[in-house]
Design a protein around this motif. Structure first.
Motif, PDB file in Angstrom:
ATOM      1  N   GLU A 195       0.833  -1.201   0.000  1.00  0.00           N
ATOM      2  CA  GLU A 195       0.000   0.000   0.000  1.00  0.00           C
ATOM      3  C   GLU A 195       0.870   1.254   0.000  1.00  0.00           C
ATOM      4  O   GLU A 195       0.652   2.208  -0.749  1.00  0.00           O
ATOM      5  CB  GLU A 195      -0.906  -0.019   1.232  1.00  0.00           C
ATOM      6  CG  GLU A 195      -1.703   1.258   1.460  1.00  0.00           C
ATOM      7  CD  GLU A 195      -2.930   1.343   0.575  1.00  0.00           C
ATOM      8  OE1 GLU A 195      -3.530   2.432   0.523  1.00  0.00           O
ATOM      9  OE2 GLU A 195      -3.272   0.348  -0.076  1.00  0.00           O
ATOM     10  N   ARG A 202       0.208   4.886  -7.865  1.00  0.00           N
ATOM     11  CA  ARG A 202      -1.190   4.508  -7.956  1.00  0.00           C
ATOM     12  C   ARG A 202      -1.940   5.360  -8.972  1.00  0.00           C
ATOM     13  O   ARG A 202      -2.846   4.914  -9.658  1.00  0.00           O
ATOM     14  CB  ARG A 202      -1.831   4.666  -6.571  1.00  0.00           C
ATOM     15  CG  ARG A 202      -3.263   4.223  -6.447  1.00  0.00           C
ATOM     16  CD  ARG A 202      -3.897   4.848  -5.193  1.00  0.00           C
ATOM     17  NE  ARG A 202      -3.074   4.671  -4.021  1.00  0.00           N
ATOM     18  CZ  ARG A 202      -3.099   3.586  -3.246  1.00  0.00           C
ATOM     19  NH1 ARG A 202      -3.903   2.591  -3.546  1.00  0.00           N
ATOM     20  NH2 ARG A 202      -2.333   3.506  -2.179  1.00  0.00           N
ATOM     21  N   ARG A 219      -3.848  -1.959 -12.948  1.00  0.00           N
ATOM     22  CA  ARG A 219      -3.174  -2.299 -11.703  1.00  0.00           C
ATOM     23  C   ARG A 219      -4.220  -2.458 -10.606  1.00  0.00           C
ATOM     24  O   ARG A 219      -5.188  -1.689 -10.523  1.00  0.00           O
ATOM     25  CB  ARG A 219      -2.109  -1.263 -11.331  1.00  0.00           C
ATOM     26  CG  ARG A 219      -2.587   0.153 -11.164  1.00  0.00           C
ATOM     27  CD  ARG A 219      -1.431   1.086 -10.782  1.00  0.00           C
ATOM     28  NE  ARG A 219      -0.434   1.190 -11.821  1.00  0.00           N
ATOM     29  CZ  ARG A 219      -0.421   2.160 -12.739  1.00  0.00           C
ATOM     30  NH1 ARG A 219      -1.348   3.106 -12.729  1.00  0.00           N
ATOM     31  NH2 ARG A 219       0.505   2.188 -13.660  1.00  0.00           N
ATOM     32  N   HIS A 220      -4.015  -3.480  -9.765  1.00  0.00           N
ATOM     33  CA  HIS A 220      -4.999  -3.765  -8.727  1.00  0.00           C
ATOM     34  C   HIS A 220      -4.301  -4.358  -7.508  1.00  0.00           C
ATOM     35  O   HIS A 220      -3.401  -5.207  -7.649  1.00  0.00           O
ATOM     36  CB  HIS A 220      -6.057  -4.745  -9.238  1.00  0.00           C
ATOM     37  CG  HIS A 220      -7.213  -4.913  -8.312  1.00  0.00           C
ATOM     38  ND1 HIS A 220      -8.307  -4.079  -8.322  1.00  0.00           N
ATOM     39  CD2 HIS A 220      -7.445  -5.814  -7.319  1.00  0.00           C
ATOM     40  CE1 HIS A 220      -9.160  -4.455  -7.397  1.00  0.00           C
ATOM     41  NE2 HIS A 220      -8.660  -5.509  -6.767  1.00  0.00           N
ATOM     42  N   ARG A 221      -4.715  -3.928  -6.338  1.00  0.00           N
ATOM     43  CA  ARG A 221      -4.236  -4.489  -5.076  1.00  0.00           C
ATOM     44  C   ARG A 221      -5.342  -5.387  -4.532  1.00  0.00           C
ATOM     45  O   ARG A 221      -6.368  -4.919  -4.040  1.00  0.00           O
ATOM     46  CB  ARG A 221      -3.900  -3.384  -4.086  1.00  0.00           C
ATOM     47  CG  ARG A 221      -3.174  -3.862  -2.847  1.00  0.00           C
ATOM     48  CD  ARG A 221      -2.948  -2.742  -1.849  1.00  0.00           C
ATOM     49  NE  ARG A 221      -4.199  -2.367  -1.185  1.00  0.00           N
ATOM     50  CZ  ARG A 221      -4.932  -1.309  -1.463  1.00  0.00           C
ATOM     51  NH1 ARG A 221      -4.563  -0.486  -2.436  1.00  0.00           N
ATOM     52  NH2 ARG A 221      -6.045  -1.042  -0.795  1.00  0.00           N
ATOM     53  N   SER A 276      -0.489  -7.629  -5.095  1.00  0.00           N
ATOM     54  CA  SER A 276      -0.857  -6.642  -6.121  1.00  0.00           C
ATOM     55  C   SER A 276      -0.418  -7.123  -7.494  1.00  0.00           C
ATOM     56  O   SER A 276       0.523  -7.920  -7.627  1.00  0.00           O
ATOM     57  CB  SER A 276      -0.228  -5.275  -5.824  1.00  0.00           C
ATOM     58  OG  SER A 276       1.175  -5.315  -6.011  1.00  0.00           O
TER      59      SER A 276
END
Length: 668
Positions: A42, A60, A477-479, A485
Motif C-alpha cells: 500500500e 497509484r 493495476r490492482h491491489r 498486487s
C-alpha cells in the motif's frame, strides 16, 4: 583527460585514501531515512514518481507503464553497475557483450552500443547527445548507494521529455544530501570484479544546509570468449562527486552537483582489412574516456497552486577508441511551472534550450565535418482534468526545433479510471520521434569488404529524417489484498521511417590500394509493428519474505517497403520474445538476509544465441549498525552464456561468465 590513473590502477592506494578520509575530523549528525524494506505494498503505491507527468504523483495515480526500482531492491541486488540494475525492471532488455559493453532497450530494438531509442536521465537531466551516437554505459556511473530509486516508463515519453524518449524513459534519481549523513566505506574483491572500493561522507553545514562527497574506483577482469580465451577488455575506472542541498521548496530549494570520472578498458574489434585472407582482422586498442559535469537546480513552491523550477546543466566529455575520437561540450537550461487552476484542473508548461559543440577528428569513423555546433529549443504544455471523482484526463505535447530534423511535434492523450481505492485502469495514445544522430548525417564508415578491392561504406545523409512512433497502450493495476498486487500493461506500436542503409552508386577510391567503394546511405526505408506486454505480480508472503514475478513479451514485424538493405529485418530476431524474472527477499534471524533473482531469457534467433536461465544470490550479515558483510554470486547456473553480438561495431563473440565477490561495508 582527468588523471585518476594512479589512483584506480592501485587498489592499495585507493583503500589508503579512503581510510585517510575516514580519519578526517568532520562532524555530521546521524540521519535516519525510512527503510524501503519496511514499506507495505500500500505504501509503495504512494511513492512519488515524476516521469509520466513531469510532476510528483503517486504510482497509484500514474497513467503510464511505470516501474520503480526502489533503494531496498537496489541494495539487495547483486548489481555493481547501472545496466545490471536495469535487468530487474520488467520490459527492459539488457545484454552484455564485453566487460564494459552493454546494450539496453525497452520493448525491442536493442541496438547494442548504438542503442538510441530510449532516453536516459539522471536527476531529470538528459545524458543523451546526438554527437555520442549511442549510449556509452561504461561512462554512466555513480555510487550505487547514492541512488534513491530508478524510475522507468515503458512506452514513449516524448510529449514531456522530447525526442529520443521513443520506446521509453529511464530516470536515475540520487538521494538528497540530508539523507546521506555520516560516513560509509565499502571495499570488496572477487573474480570478475577484481576489486572495488568507495567512500562517502555527508555533513550538516547549518539549518537546511547539507553537503555530500564521494569517491569510488574499481577494476574488472577480461570477458571470456567461447573458445576459452580472454577478450583483453579489462576495465578500470574512478568517479567522484559532490552534492550540496539548501532550503526546501516552500521557501526555495537549491541543489548543486559536480561529478568527474575517468576510465580505461581494452577493446578488440573485427575491422575490415584488405590484406587479410578473410578481409577482416582482429584489432586491439585501449578505450580512454573522461568527463566532468555540473548541475544547478532551483525550485520554489510559490503557493499551494504554483510550483516552478529552473535547471542548468553543463557537461564535458572526451572519448577515444577504435572507432572515433570524441570531444563534446553541451549546456542545458530548463524552466518548468506546475500550476493548479482549481481542484479539478492543472497545467504543466515549460521551456528548454540545449547548445552542443563537438569535435570528431578522423578515426575509423570519419565525419564530413570535424567540428559542428547545434542546438535544440523546445517547449512543453500539458493539461490535466479531473472530470469526475474517478476519471482523470491528460493531454499535451512537446514542441521542438532542432538542427537535424527541423520542427517536431510529439503529442499524447491519456485517461485513467480509478474504479476503487484498490485499482485503476488507464489507456494512452502517443506519438514520439527519434531524431537523427551526428553519424546518421555526417559519418563515413568502412564496413566490410564484399570482395577484394570492393568495400562497403556506411554513409550518413542529411536527407535522413526522424523516425516516428505511434503507440497505443492499455494498463491495469490492482491491489487484491494488502499483501498482493498486480500491474499489467499491453502495447501496440506502429513505426514509420525506420533507418535503413540503401546501396548507392559505386565510386573509386584512388588512395592506395585502389578500392571500389559501394556506399550504403542512411535512409528512412522501413516501417514496423510491435506488440506485447508486461506483467508484475508482487506478494508479501509473510513479514520476512517478499517475492515479485515479472513477465515480458514483445513481438516485432518489420515491413521493408521495398528496401534494398539486406539487414532491414534483423531487428525481428535481435530481441528475446519472452523474459521471466522471479525475485525473492528473505529477512532471517540474527540479522541475516538473503536475496535471489532467477532470470529466464528467450533465444536470439538472428545471432544464434541460445535461451538461458541464470541465478544471482546476495547473502548479507549485519554484525552491528555499523558493520556488515555481503557474499554475492552472479550467473550461478551456468559457467558461461552468450547474450548479444554487436555486428555493427564488430565485437567478437564473448560470454558472460559465473562470478562472485565479497563486500565489507562500514558506517560511521
Amino acid at each position: 583527460m582527468l588523471d585518476y590513473g594512479r589512483f584506480y590502477r592501485n587498489p592499495a592506494a585507493a583503500l589508503f585514501v579512503c581510510a585517510g578520509l575516514c580519519a578526517g575530523e568532520l562532524s555530521a549528525k546521524n540521519y535516519e531515512l525510512e527503510d524501503f524494506a519496511s514499506l507495505s505494498l500500500e505504501e509503495l503505491l504512494d511513492i512519488d514518481v515524476s516521469l509520466d507527468v513531469r510532476r510528483g504523483e503517486t504510482l497509484r495515480e500514474s497513467s503510464a507503464a511505470v516501474y520503480i526500482l526502489n533503494r531496498d531492491a537496489i541494495e539487495r541486488s547483486a548489481a555493481t553497475s547501472i545496466p545490471e540494475l536495469l535487468r530487474l525492471v520488467p520490459g527492459v532488455e539488457v545484454t552484455r557483450f564485453g566487460t564494459g559493453k552493454w546494450g539496453v532497450g525497452i520493448r525491442g530494438f536493442n541496438g547494442g552500443v548504438f542503442t538510441n531509442r530510449l532516453l536516459i536521465l539522471v536527476d531529470g537531466r538528459s545524458v543523451f547527445s546526438p554527437a555520442k551516437i549511442g549510449m556509452f554505459w561504461d561512462s554512466l556511473d555513480t555510487l550505487i548507494s547514492n541512488i534513491e530509486r530508478i524510475e522507468v516508463v515503458r512506452g514513449p515519453g516524448a510529449s514531456l521529455w522530447g525526442s529520443n524518449a521513443f520506446n521509453g524513459v529511464i530516470n536515475i534519481v540520487t538521494q538528497h544530501s540530508a539523507e546521506t549523513q555520516g560516513g560509509v566505506l565499502e571495499a570488496g574483491i572477487g573474480d570478475e570484479e577484481k576489486w572495488f572500493t568507495s567512500y562517502r561522507y555527508g555533513m550538516n553545514l547549518g539549518e537546511e544546509k547539507h553537503l555530500r562527497a564521494h569517491i569510488k574506483a574499481f577494476e574488472r577482469d577480461d570477458a571470456s570468449r567461447p573458445n576459452g580465451l580472454g577478450n583483453r577488455d579489462g576495465w578500470s575506472a574512478a568517479q567522484a562527486g559532490i552534492r550540496y542541498d539548501q532550503g526546501n521548496p516552500s521557501s526555495g530549494a537549491l541543489s548543486v552537483q559536480l561529478n568527474a570520472y575517468e576510465g580505461s578498458e581494452g577493446e578488440e574489434l573485427l575491422l575490415p582489412d584488405q590484406s587479410s585472407p578473410n578481409l577482416q582482422n582482429l584489432f586491439f586498442t585501449k578505450i580512454e574516456y573522461s568527463g566532468i559535469n555540473a548541475m544547478l537546480h532551483w525550485q520554489h513552491q510559490r503557493s499551494e497552486r504554483s510550483h516552478y523550477s529552473v535547471k542548468f546543466y553543463a557537461d564535458h566529455t572526451e572519448r577515444t577508441d577504435s572507432l572515433f575520437d570524441l570531444t563534446v561540450d553541451s549546456y542545458d537550461l530548463d524552466f518548468q511551472q506546475n500550476y493548479r487552476l482549481d481542484d479539478r484542473q492543472r497545467i504543466v508548461w515549460g521551456l528548454a534550450y540545449r547548445y552542443t559543440k563537438d569535435q570528431l577528428p578522423e578515426q575509423h569513423i570519419r565525419f564530413t565535418r570535424e567540428n559542428r555546433q547545434y542546438d535544440v529549443a523546445s517547449g512543453i504544455f500539458q493539461y490535466e482534468l479531473k472530470a469526475f471523482d474517478t476519471w482523470r484526463f491528460i493531454a499535451g505535447s512537446k514542441f521542438e526545433r532542432n538542427d537535424f530534423s527541423g520542427n517536431e511535434i510529439q503529442p499524447t492523450a491519456r485517461a485513467i479510471w480509478s474504479y476503487s481505492a484498490a485499482g485503476a485502469t488507464w489507456l494512452a495514445v502517443s506519438q514520439a520521434k527519434r531524431t537523427p544522430s551526428r553519424s546518421e548525417h555526417d559519418a563515413r564508415v568502412g564496413f566490410d569488404y564484399a570482395a577484394p578491392e570492393v568495400q562497403l561504406q556506411i554513409q550518413g545523409s542529411e536527407s535522413f529524417q526522424s523516425e516516428t512512433l505511434r503507440a497505443y497502450e492499455l494498463g491495469w493495476r490492482h491491489r487484491f489484498t494488502p499483501a498482493l498486487s498486480l500491474d499489467m500493461a499491453l502495447f501496440f506500436n506502429e513505426y514509420s521511417g525506420l533507418r535503413t542503409f540503401e546501396p548507392g552508386q559505386p565510386e573509386l577510391n584512388g588512395s592506395p590500394p585502389p578500392t571500389f567503394i559501394v556506399p550504403l546511405i542512411a535512409n528512412n526505408g522501413a516501417d514496423a509493428r510491435s506488440w506485447g506486454g508486461e506483467l508484475v505480480l508482487n506478494a508479501e508472503l509473510n513479514s520476512y519474505w517478499q517475492a515479485e514475478l515479472q513477465y515480458s513479451n514483445v513481438q516485432l514485424h518489420v515491413d521493408s517497403r521495398g528496401s534494398n538493405d539486406p539487414t532491414v529485418r534483423n531487428p525481428e530476431g535481435e530481441s528475446p520474445q519472452h523474459r521471466l524474472t522471479l525475485s525473492s527477499n528473505w529477512d532471517l534471524p540474527a540479522n541475516w538476509s538473503v536475496s535471489s533473482t532467477l532470470r529466464y531469457v528467450d533465444d536470439v534467433d538472428s545471432q544464434n544465441i541460445d535461451e538461458y536461465t541464470e541465478l544471482d544470490l546476495h547473502l548479507s550479515k549485519k554484525f552491528s549498525k555499523r558493520l556488515s558483510i555481503s557474499f554475492v554470486g552472479q550467473n550461478l547456473l551456468d559457467s558461461a552464456h552468450e547474450e548479444y553480438v554487436d555486428r555493427v561495431v564488430g565485437t567478437p563473440r564473448v560470454e558472460v561468465t559465473r562470478g562472485g565477490y565479497i563486500k565489507v561495508k562500514l558506517d560511521f
